[in-house]
Write an enzyme that holds these catalytic residues in place. Sequence first.
Site, PDB file in Angstrom:
ATOM      1  N   GLY A 109       0.538  -1.204   0.034  1.00 47.64           N
ATOM      2  CA  GLY A 109      -0.321  -0.009  -0.189  1.00 47.64           C
ATOM      3  C   GLY A 109       0.715   1.224  -0.138  1.00 47.64           C
ATOM      4  O   GLY A 109       1.948   1.363  -0.285  1.00 47.64           O
ATOM      5  N   ASN A 110       0.205   2.348   0.255  1.00 43.33           N
ATOM      6  CA  ASN A 110       0.933   3.632   0.318  1.00 43.33           C
ATOM      7  C   ASN A 110       0.512   4.650   1.453  1.00 43.33           C
ATOM      8  O   ASN A 110      -0.793   4.342   1.980  1.00 43.33           O
ATOM      9  CB  ASN A 110       1.113   4.505  -0.829  1.00 43.33           C
ATOM     10  CG  ASN A 110      -0.320   4.821  -1.579  1.00 43.33           C
ATOM     11  OD1 ASN A 110      -0.965   5.474  -0.816  1.00 43.33           O
ATOM     12  ND2 ASN A 110      -0.473   4.147  -2.642  1.00 43.33           N
ATOM     13  N   HIS A 111       1.077   5.474   1.595  1.00 41.14           N
ATOM     14  CA  HIS A 111       0.741   6.533   2.936  1.00 41.14           C
ATOM     15  C   HIS A 111      -0.659   7.596   2.527  1.00 41.14           C
ATOM     16  O   HIS A 111      -0.646   8.588   3.299  1.00 41.14           O
ATOM     17  CB  HIS A 111       1.744   7.292   3.505  1.00 41.14           C
ATOM     18  CG  HIS A 111       2.860   6.235   4.018  1.00 41.14           C
ATOM     19  ND1 HIS A 111       2.461   5.889   5.253  1.00 41.14           N
ATOM     20  CD2 HIS A 111       4.061   6.209   4.070  1.00 41.14           C
ATOM     21  CE1 HIS A 111       3.250   5.099   5.702  1.00 41.14           C
ATOM     22  NE2 HIS A 111       4.417   5.026   4.990  1.00 41.14           N
TER      23      HIS A 111
ATOM     24  N   ALA B 111      -4.299   7.634  -5.035  1.00 40.11           N
ATOM     25  CA  ALA B 111      -2.882   7.181  -5.129  1.00 40.11           C
ATOM     26  C   ALA B 111      -2.870   5.662  -5.611  1.00 40.11           C
ATOM     27  O   ALA B 111      -2.671   4.854  -4.572  1.00 40.11           O
ATOM     28  CB  ALA B 111      -2.066   7.490  -3.983  1.00 40.11           C
TER      29      ALA B 111
END
Length: 400
Positions: free
Chosen positions: A209-211, A277
């Site tokens: 995943g990402n932030h 994102a």
Amino acid sequence: MQGKRILLGITGGIAAYKIAFLIRMLKKSGAEVRCIMTPASSDFISPLVVSTLSGNPVGIEFWNKQTGEWTNHVEFGLWADVLVIAPLTASSLAKMAIGNSDNLLLATYLSMKCPTLVAPAMDLDMYQHPSVKRNLLQLEADQVVVIPAERGELASGLEGEGRMAEPETIFKAIATFFEQKNTGRLKGHKILITAGPTFEAIDPVRFIGNHSSGKMGFEIAKVCLSEGADVVLIAGPTHQTLTHHRLQQIDVVSADEMFEAVKAHWESSDTGVFAAAVADYKPISVASSKMKKSDIDPTIALVKNPDLLAWAGAHKSKNQYLVGFALETEDLLQNGMLKLKKKNLDFIVLNSLADEGAGFSVDTNKITILDERNKQTEFELSSKQKVAENIVEYLINSIQ
Ligand code: CTP
């Protein structure tokens, strides 16, 4: 708010007690406040509190049983610069929608010469009921501004949507109304927004995943809703919540799920704002049960995810408008223009990671908008809320 004449209507919901705070805020900001209460509302807040805080007698009945005096609802309507009904119960909402005038407040609403704002408050199931949604849409069609209910703990003990907007939020909505910002310039538009990260499963408990917090996309959705748009918000896993009767929120986890939702809604939308994102890659295969340490190959083979924005650009008709985002570390404008062309966008919002205060998990952002004619518009570092207002303002000016 100095000198503004605010007529406050209070109906019979538990949130009525919070109106004391709203009256205080309005008075402190220099407004004149008069109040009309429905008979049922005095079970939730005393007319004595309301009249003391507002500094004016409260209207409740059509006529005073002791003095025989008649309360002139037309006069109330002529006096006010704005009528604010908070809390608005499902019952009063339904009566407003059909033009029923069986109490002083409703009769006043029907004779108002000035605009009306309402803050609905009801329990979870009631707020979700199709009749309530229909009545809210009817009120909007009658030019009433709806301050949407919020998500939170409800008096019934349930948790969810239906809680009256906080007095601070109602106060802000009144102030915005007087600044004439909220003018419904996106009425009739259907806007598709993607927000948040995507999580790509490795096994049932692990993911890539990402932030991304989703904040940018949610703030854009809020501004579009306040401008009257219908919004489809496709959100990856975030901690953001949003409630609105013109909002359809579709929660997804992976890029593939987000893609399915985009494909289902793009054709019927006239504008797309792709702020998510999306993970560019996903594991080539997902283990069906939790992988043991000993089984995990330390190298995970990845495959490319679909590019949702590029797909929307490739399927864009001449009446559709498409906005993308790009986060760059170098050659911001050059790379931005390449993305804009490659994905067939009308404009692209550029964030530079080199700017302090810009990026994923902070509350501020610094953007430059680049359009397909290579026009560059730079904005100052501001809160994501302000940045969302700038983007939607730019969008409104572009599509008109
Ligand atoms: N985007 C998308 N689907 C993807 C990847 C990106 O819809 N699979 C959208 C994002 O929502 C954003 C825009 O494309 O609006 C730009 O994303 P970015 O990751 O910066 O661009 P890429 O084209 O993936 O380029 P790169 O990562 O190589 O810079």
